[in-house]
Design a protein around this motif. Sequence first.
Motif, short mmCIF file in Angstrom:
data_model
loop_
_atom_site.label_atom_id
_atom_site.label_comp_id
_atom_site.label_asym_id
_atom_site.label_seq_id
_atom_site.Cartn_x
_atom_site.Cartn_y
_atom_site.Cartn_z
N GLN A 166 0.86 -1.22 -0.05
CA GLN A 166 0.05 0.07 -0.01
C GLN A 166 0.87 1.28 0.10
O GLN A 166 0.76 2.20 -0.66
CB GLN A 166 -0.96 -0.04 1.13
N GLY A 167 1.99 1.11 0.90
CA GLY A 167 2.69 2.38 0.84
C GLY A 167 3.30 2.72 -0.41
O GLY A 167 3.66 3.89 -1.01
N VAL A 168 3.77 1.82 -1.04
CA VAL A 168 4.63 1.72 -2.47
C VAL A 168 3.63 2.47 -3.42
O VAL A 168 3.95 3.38 -4.27
CB VAL A 168 5.03 0.36 -3.06
N VAL A 169 2.29 1.86 -3.68
CA VAL A 169 1.25 2.21 -4.89
C VAL A 169 1.09 3.59 -4.48
O VAL A 169 0.83 4.58 -5.37
CB VAL A 169 0.11 1.32 -4.92
N GLU A 170 0.79 4.04 -3.14
CA GLU A 170 0.33 5.28 -2.83
C GLU A 170 1.56 6.31 -3.10
O GLU A 170 1.23 7.27 -3.66
CB GLU A 170 -0.06 5.56 -1.42
N TRP A 182 0.79 4.22 5.57
CA TRP A 182 0.79 2.83 5.29
C TRP A 182 1.98 2.27 5.76
O TRP A 182 2.22 1.28 6.58
CB TRP A 182 0.48 2.30 4.05
N LEU A 183 3.22 3.15 5.49
CA LEU A 183 4.61 2.63 5.80
C LEU A 183 4.79 2.71 7.20
O LEU A 183 5.46 1.97 7.93
CB LEU A 183 5.47 3.47 5.01
N HIS A 205 12.74 -4.12 6.05
CA HIS A 205 12.30 -3.02 6.98
C HIS A 205 13.47 -1.75 6.97
O HIS A 205 12.88 -0.72 7.54
CB HIS A 205 12.82 -3.80 8.38
N LEU A 206 14.50 -1.81 6.11
CA LEU A 206 15.41 -0.53 5.84
C LEU A 206 14.70 0.13 5.02
O LEU A 206 14.41 1.35 4.73
CB LEU A 206 16.90 -1.01 5.73
N ILE A 207 14.22 -0.62 3.87
CA ILE A 207 13.67 0.07 2.43
C ILE A 207 12.27 0.58 2.84
O ILE A 207 11.91 1.75 2.22
CB ILE A 207 13.66 -0.83 1.49
N LEU A 208 11.46 0.31 3.62
CA LEU A 208 10.16 0.93 3.81
C LEU A 208 10.53 2.40 4.70
O LEU A 208 9.82 3.26 4.14
CB LEU A 208 9.37 0.05 4.82
N LEU A 209 11.61 2.41 5.43
CA LEU A 209 11.98 3.75 5.95
C LEU A 209 12.52 4.57 4.83
O LEU A 209 12.45 5.88 5.24
CB LEU A 209 12.96 3.52 7.02
N TYR A 210 13.19 3.99 3.79
CA TYR A 210 13.80 4.86 2.77
C TYR A 210 12.51 5.39 2.13
O TYR A 210 12.58 6.62 1.68
CB TYR A 210 14.52 3.84 1.79
N TYR A 211 11.48 4.64 1.75
CA TYR A 211 10.30 5.35 1.01
C TYR A 211 9.75 6.40 2.14
O TYR A 211 9.25 7.35 1.62
CB TYR A 211 9.47 4.22 0.90
N LYS A 212 9.72 6.13 3.31
CA LYS A 212 9.06 7.20 4.16
C LYS A 212 10.08 8.54 4.12
O LYS A 212 9.43 9.56 4.05
CB LYS A 212 9.18 6.82 5.70
N ALA A 213 11.22 8.28 4.18
CA ALA A 213 11.94 9.38 3.92
C ALA A 213 11.75 10.22 2.52
O ALA A 213 11.91 11.67 2.56
CB ALA A 213 13.44 9.19 4.14
N THR A 244 7.13 -18.42 0.71
CA THR A 244 7.52 -17.94 -0.50
C THR A 244 7.13 -16.36 -0.32
O THR A 244 6.96 -15.60 -1.55
CB THR A 244 7.09 -18.42 -1.97
N ARG A 245 6.91 -16.01 0.79
CA ARG A 245 6.43 -14.66 0.99
C ARG A 245 7.64 -13.48 0.95
O ARG A 245 8.69 -13.96 1.70
CB ARG A 245 5.56 -14.58 2.34
N ASN A 246 7.51 -12.52 0.30
CA ASN A 246 8.69 -11.35 0.44
C ASN A 246 7.86 -10.17 -0.19
O ASN A 246 6.66 -10.23 -0.83
CB ASN A 246 9.73 -11.64 -0.29
N TRP A 247 8.54 -9.14 0.06
CA TRP A 247 7.91 -7.71 -0.51
C TRP A 247 8.49 -7.65 -1.98
O TRP A 247 9.70 -7.46 -2.36
CB TRP A 247 8.59 -6.70 0.36
N GLN A 248 7.64 -7.70 -2.88
CA GLN A 248 7.96 -7.83 -4.20
C GLN A 248 7.73 -6.56 -5.28
O GLN A 248 7.61 -6.66 -6.32
CB GLN A 248 7.01 -8.96 -4.82
N THR A 249 7.23 -5.54 -4.58
CA THR A 249 7.22 -4.22 -5.21
C THR A 249 8.38 -3.34 -5.08
O THR A 249 8.27 -2.06 -5.34
CB THR A 249 5.83 -3.58 -4.77
N MET A 250 9.39 -3.97 -4.37
CA MET A 250 10.51 -2.98 -4.07
C MET A 250 11.35 -2.78 -5.56
O MET A 250 11.01 -4.02 -6.38
CB MET A 250 11.46 -3.63 -3.17
N PRO A 251 12.25 -2.03 -5.84
CA PRO A 251 12.84 -1.92 -6.88
C PRO A 251 14.02 -2.97 -6.98
O PRO A 251 14.60 -3.38 -5.91
CB PRO A 251 13.33 -0.73 -7.05
#
Length: 481
Positions: free
Chosen positions: A82-86, A98-99, A136-144, A419-426
């Motif tokens: 949700q954080g990425v799409v927004e 969301w993030l 967990h690091l990349i989600l804070l990158y997006y927040k910043a 097989t779960r992981n965050w798949q919308t990161m670059p």
Amino acid sequence: MRRNPQLIFPTYPNHHTFMVSRKTIFSIPVFILLSGCASFYQLNYEFNKNFEQGNIEEAANILDQNKKAAKSKTRFLYYANQGVVEHLLGNYQESNKWLEQAYLFGEDYHKNYLNFAASYFLNPNLIVYPGEDHEHLILLYYKALNFLKMEDYDAALVECRRLNQRLYELGDKYLSENKYQKDAFIQNLMGIIYDASGDYNNAFIAYRNSLEIYQNEFSEMFGLSAPEQLKKDLLRTASLAGFPEELDKFSEELGMEYKPLPPTSGGELVFFWHNGLSPVKDEWSINFVAVKGDGGQIFFQNEEYGLNFPFYYDTSEDGNASITDLTGTRVAFPKYVEREPFFQYASLEIDNYYYPLEKAEDINAIAFKTLRERMLEELGKGLLRVAIKKTVEKQVRKEDETLGFLVGLVNFASEQADTRNWQTMPHSIHYSRVPLEEGENEITLHTEGPRGENSQTFTFMGEKGKTQFQTYQSLESKSTL
């Protein structure tokens, strides 16, 4: 209200004893077992398909229609997506809501030990997905980034401090020097934010830390060298912070002569290019042969990979001796599948001058490494899980052959990897710093791939003393899953 997507242009072993009754075995919902047959990517195919094709508005609608996911065992991934799409839709404040939920989940996460024990009997998908360290690091990158886009430097600095805390926690978590416990790009990002806010002292410290990690850990682990822009920023902030000795030291070390330049009339632009998409987790399996050893041991062996795992068992007549009857078994493990980016190079053009976008973070490589680092742990857990299930199957077969056969079917269906992981990161993050003139500036992004070059033009209004931030996401991959 959501806006239309912008800046996205896709062109193409410890010993355990478990007492399990017949009732327990067949109270397991069949749909739980069967759902493990599909990967997490496949279970979310419609969302992934729309996201990869750049249909971000539709991808967001699919997420909104699946509100149960906010309370599911994959809620961290729901919040992160949700954080990425927004973010891509330009809704930076909504993205951060969301993030922040994803961040708080990581802070408050405690293992559900009942589900954790069940994961040994069934599959690890039954426990709440905690998120990988780098996620967990990349989600804070997006927040910043969101705060920078909203020109809220103080809030962006708060995310810097959170990032720094997460990095300290990684250092405490992993004692081995060869483990992913430091992140050069995150340190570089902190330097960029301090730099933009005029705190040259802390900017220099962050740049220096980043350089050291690139030169040591990142160079060895990922083959990723320090960007030239980082070196220039390090020397510049050493000068601005009044550190002449440090300036001389790093000028000599880097073989770069520092020449102070007058401030540009329109400030600067820091441009982040998100290239491609991060890898997805899939499943693979290894066949093991069980060999009885001496002193109450059984060895699970695989000659192809040179693997040999010992387990202790109860040799008493009414204990778990049935495990010694095993002749072989299959164990499922997670693996990453790379989505290789379509574009290999990008640059920014302004007034016929080109600024290369340098790779600063390889999320794909980090994901592969973190999984490799814990593969022995995954192997041990998988074998323990299968050993427990096979022991139960053998014990049931002694009483009822048909029931034992059904237990075997349950065991087979439930042997699935997580097989779960965050798949919308670059796949990777590249960046460059560009000087601006006061007033209107036209900048062209050139991306190059096997079919030639694509171009996209942006307009920025330069303002003296101001640093602007821009992100651009290229979603294209060379192949689809």
